[in-house]
Design a protein around this motif. Sequence first.
Motif, mmCIF file in Angstrom:
data_model
loop_
_atom_site.group_PDB
_atom_site.id
_atom_site.type_symbol
_atom_site.label_atom_id
_atom_site.label_comp_id
_atom_site.label_asym_id
_atom_site.label_seq_id
_atom_site.Cartn_x
_atom_site.Cartn_y
_atom_site.Cartn_z
ATOM 1 N N ARG A 37 0.872 -1.181 0.000
ATOM 2 C CA ARG A 37 0.000 0.000 0.000
ATOM 3 C C ARG A 37 0.905 1.225 0.000
ATOM 4 N NH1 ARG A 37 -2.824 -1.902 5.406
ATOM 5 N NH2 ARG A 37 -0.580 -2.189 5.745
ATOM 6 N N GLY A 39 1.819 5.468 -1.002
ATOM 7 C CA GLY A 39 1.438 6.847 -1.243
ATOM 8 C C GLY A 39 2.635 7.641 -1.720
ATOM 9 N N GLU A 74 -6.308 9.544 -5.741
ATOM 10 C CA GLU A 74 -5.814 8.218 -6.095
ATOM 11 C C GLU A 74 -5.597 8.127 -7.607
ATOM 12 O OE1 GLU A 74 -7.311 4.747 -4.341
ATOM 13 O OE2 GLU A 74 -7.938 5.702 -2.471
ATOM 14 N N HIS A 76 -3.633 5.266 -10.431
ATOM 15 C CA HIS A 76 -2.911 4.012 -10.681
ATOM 16 C C HIS A 76 -2.701 3.210 -9.393
ATOM 17 C CE1 HIS A 76 -2.267 5.686 -14.615
ATOM 18 N NE2 HIS A 76 -1.431 6.603 -14.187
ATOM 19 N N GLY A 77 -3.663 3.307 -8.467
ATOM 20 C CA GLY A 77 -3.568 2.563 -7.215
ATOM 21 C C GLY A 77 -2.687 3.209 -6.167
ATOM 22 N N ILE A 78 -2.208 4.433 -6.435
ATOM 23 C CA ILE A 78 -1.329 5.162 -5.519
ATOM 24 C C ILE A 78 -2.107 6.318 -4.907
ATOM 25 C CG2 ILE A 78 0.797 6.514 -5.318
ATOM 26 C CD1 ILE A 78 1.320 3.614 -5.988
ATOM 27 N N LYS A 79 -1.923 6.552 -3.606
ATOM 28 C CA LYS A 79 -2.487 7.736 -2.960
ATOM 29 C C LYS A 79 -1.507 8.886 -3.123
ATOM 30 C CE LYS A 79 -5.363 5.272 0.366
ATOM 31 N NZ LYS A 79 -5.706 5.072 1.800
ATOM 32 N N TRP A 113 -4.102 9.713 4.956
ATOM 33 C CA TRP A 113 -3.411 8.728 4.133
ATOM 34 C C TRP A 113 -3.982 7.326 4.292
ATOM 35 C CZ3 TRP A 113 -0.396 10.590 0.489
ATOM 36 C CH2 TRP A 113 0.246 11.808 0.676
ATOM 37 N N LEU A 116 -0.786 2.755 5.116
ATOM 38 C CA LEU A 116 0.211 2.692 4.053
ATOM 39 C C LEU A 116 1.424 1.897 4.518
ATOM 40 C CD1 LEU A 116 0.408 6.334 2.564
ATOM 41 C CD2 LEU A 116 -0.838 4.365 1.648
#
Length: 268
Positions: A37, A39, A74, A76-79, A113, A116
């Motif tokens: 997970r 960010g 968000e 591409h699956g990133i925070k 967040w 993560l």
Amino acid sequence: MTESIKRIVAVASGKGGVGKSTVTANLALAMAAKGKRVGVLDADIYGPSQAQMMGVDANTRPKIIDEKTMLPIEAHGIKLMSMAFLTDIETAMVWRGPMVSGAFQQLLNQTQWGELDYLFIDMPPGTGDIQLTLAQKVSVSGAVIVTTPQDIALLDARRGIEMFRKVKVPVLGVVENMSTHVCSQCGHNEPIFGDGGGQRIAEQYQTPLLGQLPLSLAIREQSDGGRPTVIADPEGTTFETFSSIVHQIDDSLNAAGDQTSGPSISFE
């Protein structure tokens, strides 16, 4: 809202123009590809670029939960959180150091967040007052130094390593970007910025050379288009390099021991 972040990794360079933001975006995506997970905090207040690299529309704004809390964007699956989400694209941040430091702390602490495993911080170039302040305010698990092979870049990379050592942040290793130029027509490789610079600085500071990345037209086009190389070309050799780099980062931090209570944030 950093209590649930397991590890914070700063991605830094002694000078601008070495591809630090491109490396940050791809490291985050490569780590997410391993099931983590992840960010990204774009700490380059003057010149944020992660929004474009991650393909986020320039008019995107974070959802405000209350007067002091916002949700990350968000992609591409990133925070993701960046000053680009709070200002217009034409706005210039004509701020002094203390104002930039305050903005960074707000972006970090007032973002929800969530849970993560990794937060990658895309730090601004240089080693001045701003960088020192950021390093002192956040309990960073480690730093990755990005450089090119040319001598001028290596001089500044040394200063970056020394800065992190002075504030007792472990340097996880060096990434040599633009290691060789790859001709888009014939595939010929040529070290136009010099050869072996990343290896020399890694040996000098007894830190790993995590990987060497090419100067490639495709990497530039993919980043400008909002689809960094890790997701645009998952079968390519550059993906394999980024995958190897994040594997080394994860192994290094596992060996050093986890932060079970999460990083602590202090204010002055």
